[in-house]
Design an enzyme around this catalytic site. Sequence first.
Site, mmCIF file in Angstrom:
data_model
loop_
_atom_site.group_PDB
_atom_site.id
_atom_site.type_symbol
_atom_site.label_atom_id
_atom_site.label_comp_id
_atom_site.label_asym_id
_atom_site.label_seq_id
_atom_site.Cartn_x
_atom_site.Cartn_y
_atom_site.Cartn_z
ATOM 1 N N ASN B 40 0.835 -1.198 0.000
ATOM 2 C CA ASN B 40 0.000 0.000 0.000
ATOM 3 C C ASN B 40 0.873 1.254 0.000
ATOM 4 O O ASN B 40 1.857 1.325 0.730
ATOM 5 C CB ASN B 40 -0.910 -0.039 1.231
ATOM 6 C CG ASN B 40 -1.987 1.031 1.183
ATOM 7 O OD1 ASN B 40 -1.706 2.221 1.242
ATOM 8 N ND2 ASN B 40 -3.234 0.596 1.073
ATOM 9 N N HIS B 51 -3.165 0.559 -3.885
ATOM 10 C CA HIS B 51 -3.291 -0.477 -2.867
ATOM 11 C C HIS B 51 -2.157 -1.479 -3.122
ATOM 12 O O HIS B 51 -1.502 -1.437 -4.167
ATOM 13 C CB HIS B 51 -4.653 -1.171 -3.003
ATOM 14 C CG HIS B 51 -5.783 -0.461 -2.306
ATOM 15 N ND1 HIS B 51 -7.038 -1.004 -2.185
ATOM 16 C CD2 HIS B 51 -5.828 0.734 -1.676
ATOM 17 C CE1 HIS B 51 -7.818 -0.179 -1.517
ATOM 18 N NE2 HIS B 51 -7.121 0.894 -1.193
ATOM 19 N N GLU B 53 -2.009 -4.593 -3.987
ATOM 20 C CA GLU B 53 -2.119 -5.408 -5.208
ATOM 21 C C GLU B 53 -1.819 -4.565 -6.443
ATOM 22 O O GLU B 53 -1.204 -5.042 -7.408
ATOM 23 C CB GLU B 53 -3.522 -6.010 -5.312
ATOM 24 C CG GLU B 53 -3.929 -6.893 -4.133
ATOM 25 C CD GLU B 53 -4.626 -6.120 -3.012
ATOM 26 O OE1 GLU B 53 -4.294 -4.934 -2.791
ATOM 27 O OE2 GLU B 53 -5.511 -6.705 -2.368
ATOM 28 N N SER B 78 -7.897 -9.545 1.926
ATOM 29 C CA SER B 78 -8.912 -9.768 0.889
ATOM 30 C C SER B 78 -9.013 -8.550 -0.029
ATOM 31 O O SER B 78 -9.246 -7.430 0.443
ATOM 32 C CB SER B 78 -10.257 -10.024 1.581
ATOM 33 O OG SER B 78 -11.289 -10.237 0.651
ATOM 34 N N CYS B 80 -10.069 -5.521 -2.267
ATOM 35 C CA CYS B 80 -11.237 -4.633 -2.324
ATOM 36 C C CYS B 80 -11.839 -4.650 -3.728
ATOM 37 O O CYS B 80 -11.352 -5.320 -4.634
ATOM 38 C CB CYS B 80 -10.819 -3.212 -1.953
ATOM 39 S SG CYS B 80 -9.934 -2.366 -3.302
ATOM 40 N N CYS B 83 -9.146 -3.649 -6.452
ATOM 41 C CA CYS B 83 -8.127 -4.666 -6.732
ATOM 42 C C CYS B 83 -8.756 -5.923 -7.320
ATOM 43 O O CYS B 83 -8.173 -6.578 -8.192
ATOM 44 C CB CYS B 83 -7.359 -4.973 -5.458
ATOM 45 S SG CYS B 83 -6.516 -3.506 -4.802
ATOM 46 N N ASP B 143 -8.678 4.506 3.366
ATOM 47 C CA ASP B 143 -8.183 3.562 2.353
ATOM 48 C C ASP B 143 -9.287 2.707 1.748
ATOM 49 O O ASP B 143 -9.133 2.171 0.657
ATOM 50 C CB ASP B 143 -7.103 2.656 2.968
ATOM 51 C CG ASP B 143 -6.159 2.113 1.908
ATOM 52 O OD1 ASP B 143 -5.632 2.933 1.129
ATOM 53 O OD2 ASP B 143 -5.963 0.894 1.830
#
Lengths: 146, 146
Positions: B40, B51, B53, B78, B80, B83, B143
């Site tokens: 992040n 983020h 990912e 997990s 979002c 992503c 975020d």
Amino acid sequence: MTDPFMLAAIAQAKKSLAEGGIPIGSVLVIDGKIVGRGHNQRVQKGSCVLHAEMDCLENAGRLTAKDYQNAVLYSTLSPCDMCSGTVLLYGIPKVVVGENRTFQGPEDYVKSRGVQLIVQDNIECVQLMQDFIAAKPELWNEDIGE
Amino acid sequence: MTDPFMLAAIAQAKKSLAEGGIPIGSVLVIDGKIVGRGHNQRVQKGSCVLHAEMDCLENAGRLTAKDYQNAVLYSTLSPCDMCSGTVLLYGIPKVVVGENRTFQGPEDYVKSRGVQLIVQDNIECVQLMQDFIAAKPELWNEDIGE
């Protein structure tokens, strides 16, 4: 008459094209003012995540949840899965799309999540993409993961 | 025993935490090799789109569709909506998630689009997020658009 915010998004698309990039542009509008502008950065920055909408949101900077909830995102092209997901993450309630003839993202899913999505079917947006896809099909396919 | 790719993602999360950032990390694996790492970047780069990912995919650079179709994306948390949408855009077939107790993205939707999603329920990932959310709730809410 094309609305001024879509004209600003088209200006971003043309800027990208002039730079040798993919002609997709976007602006973020809050309370009637443009707070971010961006365009696809695949060629210019070698970026796989900075689609026009993402570049626009990045350029708008860190905003509050309330800002996003009052925002309208304009894009010259129907937002893909990534950009649509970003709209959902931040709870942007309204998306105005230049055209969805040359590419269509998950519009039904986005609407099912409560987003208002308006397609203007702007012929200049269509022409920009048609010409670009005909000229550089590999680059376009790369941009949409195909 | 934690698998080595998740350990690499956790290392990215810890790196971000040490930089004053949000402790979420990610790696992209193709043919058993890590081709991208990221974390992040909200605090570090003032980014609303990077983020973990996304930063990981950006750091992996411009890949071919075939590359993505052979890839596995690891994330400590997990993914979002944003992503997850990026996984769908590029047709990444498998996502391995550290934990989804502290936050859960649209996992059912991602699976309905054909992605294999595995949740490891890694206690170290949970602890990183629990401690961070308790310490900096405003940053965490920002975020995830809340």
